[in-house]
Design a protein around this motif. Structure first.
Motif, PDB file in Angstrom:
ATOM      1  N   GLU A 283       0.830  -1.204   0.000  1.00 49.21           N
ATOM      2  CA  GLU A 283       0.000   0.000   0.000  1.00 49.21           C
ATOM      3  C   GLU A 283       0.867   1.258   0.000  1.00 49.21           C
ATOM      4  O   GLU A 283       0.535   2.248  -0.676  1.00 49.21           O
ATOM      5  CB  GLU A 283      -0.919  -0.014   1.227  1.00 49.21           C
ATOM      6  CG  GLU A 283      -2.049  -1.037   1.129  1.00 49.21           C
ATOM      7  CD  GLU A 283      -2.855  -1.145   2.407  1.00 49.21           C
ATOM      8  OE1 GLU A 283      -2.317  -0.770   3.480  1.00 49.21           O
ATOM      9  OE2 GLU A 283      -4.007  -1.608   2.339  1.00 49.21           O
ATOM     10  N   ARG A 284       1.994   1.224   0.753  1.00 51.06           N
ATOM     11  CA  ARG A 284       2.895   2.383   0.763  1.00 51.06           C
ATOM     12  C   ARG A 284       3.505   2.608  -0.603  1.00 51.06           C
ATOM     13  O   ARG A 284       3.598   3.738  -1.094  1.00 51.06           O
ATOM     14  CB  ARG A 284       3.997   2.176   1.817  1.00 51.06           C
ATOM     15  CG  ARG A 284       4.974   3.344   1.909  1.00 51.06           C
ATOM     16  CD  ARG A 284       5.838   3.232   3.153  1.00 51.06           C
ATOM     17  NE  ARG A 284       6.675   2.048   3.123  1.00 51.06           N
ATOM     18  CZ  ARG A 284       7.866   2.009   2.503  1.00 51.06           C
ATOM     19  NH1 ARG A 284       8.325   3.066   1.864  1.00 51.06           N
ATOM     20  NH2 ARG A 284       8.586   0.905   2.535  1.00 51.06           N
ATOM     21  N   LYS A 287       1.116   4.382  -2.919  1.00 53.92           N
ATOM     22  CA  LYS A 287       1.059   5.830  -2.704  1.00 53.92           C
ATOM     23  C   LYS A 287       2.286   6.510  -3.316  1.00 53.92           C
ATOM     24  O   LYS A 287       2.174   7.591  -3.915  1.00 53.92           O
ATOM     25  CB  LYS A 287       0.974   6.130  -1.207  1.00 53.92           C
ATOM     26  CG  LYS A 287      -0.344   5.683  -0.581  1.00 53.92           C
ATOM     27  CD  LYS A 287      -0.334   5.900   0.926  1.00 53.92           C
ATOM     28  CE  LYS A 287      -1.641   5.393   1.554  1.00 53.92           C
ATOM     29  NZ  LYS A 287      -1.634   5.532   3.033  1.00 53.92           N
ATOM     30  N   ALA A 290       1.948   6.746  -7.038  1.00 50.04           N
ATOM     31  CA  ALA A 290       0.998   7.783  -7.442  1.00 50.04           C
ATOM     32  C   ALA A 290       1.626   9.173  -7.390  1.00 50.04           C
ATOM     33  O   ALA A 290       1.211  10.073  -8.127  1.00 50.04           O
ATOM     34  CB  ALA A 290      -0.235   7.721  -6.537  1.00 50.04           C
ATOM     35  N   LYS A 291       2.619   9.357  -6.507  1.00 50.12           N
ATOM     36  CA  LYS A 291       3.277  10.673  -6.384  1.00 50.12           C
ATOM     37  C   LYS A 291       4.465  10.831  -7.328  1.00 50.12           C
ATOM     38  O   LYS A 291       5.026  11.921  -7.444  1.00 50.12           O
ATOM     39  CB  LYS A 291       3.772  10.860  -4.943  1.00 50.12           C
ATOM     40  CG  LYS A 291       2.652  10.938  -3.911  1.00 50.12           C
ATOM     41  CD  LYS A 291       3.236  11.040  -2.508  1.00 50.12           C
ATOM     42  CE  LYS A 291       2.127  11.081  -1.447  1.00 50.12           C
ATOM     43  NZ  LYS A 291       2.686  11.133  -0.075  1.00 50.12           N
TER      44      LYS A 291
END
Length: 302
Positions: A283-284, A287, A290-291
């Motif tokens: 999950e990290r 993220k 996505a950045k």
């Protein structure tokens, strides 16, 4: 839905295992079963219910036999008096995969028993006879036979004697083909429908009296409730594990899709993602991807 204790038949593992392990009834129950199935009197029995055979190493398959019965000194071969081992297994798991694997399952049972029953340095003629009896409410081979008797043989010379001491009996309770003693036919009907109406001879009536005793025993009722709780916990743990595995797969696929949009994914990053099993880390990484505006930026943030 799990059956009530009073609804169980002798093809149900719990009732069969309870009766065959009962300190008072087990020897008489085993004697009736074996005598009716093999149509002969038997000698001294030694019964060990739920015999566990663990793998020889941590990566080896183990097994649990529902009941392990040993008959002392039945066959005399030369100057050696051999004992016979019986493994009796009721089995209601009739899905196609389990049914197709049944011959190999029996082979595994036999080889596992063999490896534990010949002392180091002992002659092979002291290897005990093994009779594996599968009690089945489904047809294992599709010929509608009540009894399938399977032994090793020579294909080129079918009449040639080849006595390796191994015998497999697959007993189909609903079979219609074959000539067997009336007592065995009555036993087959009784196993699947364990009621007073089907206890049509004195040995079966004796077994039915045993069944009534254990079904209304308070300790047996408690044990059955605990087995239900264990089944429920294992089933829910399995569902939770399945959901978690599904979440891993979903996150990994989504993460790869993110990174593919950024460019070619280096093999070492693909390997790390495929080998990751911590859902929090995945999950990290989602993220971070996505950045990131490039694979290089994503790697720097990992």
């Amino acid at each position: 839905m799990k059956k009530k204790l009073e609804e169980l038949n002798l093809l149900d593992d719990f009732l069969f295992g309870t009766l065959i392990s009962h300190p008072v009834y087990r020897e008489r129950f085993a004697r009736i079963l074996i005598k009716t199935i093999l149509n002969r009197d038997i000698k001294i029995l030694k019964i060990i219910p739920q015999m566990n055979y663990f793998g020889q190493d941590t990566d080896r398959h183990g097994t649990r036999l529902d009941v392990y019965i040993e008959e002392e000194g039945y066959v005399v071969q030369g100057d050696v008096q051999l004992s016979s081992i019986y493994d009796i297994e009721p089995d209601q798991n009739s899905n196609e995969t389990a049914r197709n694997a049944l011959p190999r399952r029996v082979r595994f049972y036999r080889s596992t028993i063999d490896t534990r029953n010949l002392q180091s340095g002992a002659a092979y003629n002291r290897l005990k006879n093994i009779i594996i009896i599968m009690l089945l409410p489904y047809d294992p081979f599709g010929y509608d036979r009540m009894v399938y008797t399977v032994k090793n043989m020579c294909l080129e010379e079918p009449e040639m004697e080849f006595d390796d001491g191994a015998l497999n009996l697959f007993i189909y309770t609903r079979g219609k083909t074959g000539v067997i003693p009336q007592e065995l036919k009555e036993l087959l009907q009784y196993l699947e429908n364990t009621t007073w109406n089907n206890a049509v001879n004195e040995p079966l009536r004796e077994v039915q009296r045993m069944v009534d005793k254990v079904k209304y025993d308070k300790e047996v009722s408690i044990s059955y409730m605990k087995s239900y709780e264990r089944d429920w916990m294992m089933r829910n743990e399995g569902l939770a594990t399945g959901r978690l595995e599904g979440e891993y797969i979903r996150l990994i696929k989504t993460l790869k899709d993110f990174l593919s949009d950024l460019g070619t994914i280096p093999e070492k990053i693909m390997t790390r993602i495929d080998n990751e099993t911590d859902i929090t880390i995945l999950e990290r990484w989602m993220k971070l991807a996505a950045k990131s505006d490039s694979i290089e930026a994503f790697i720097e943030r990992m």
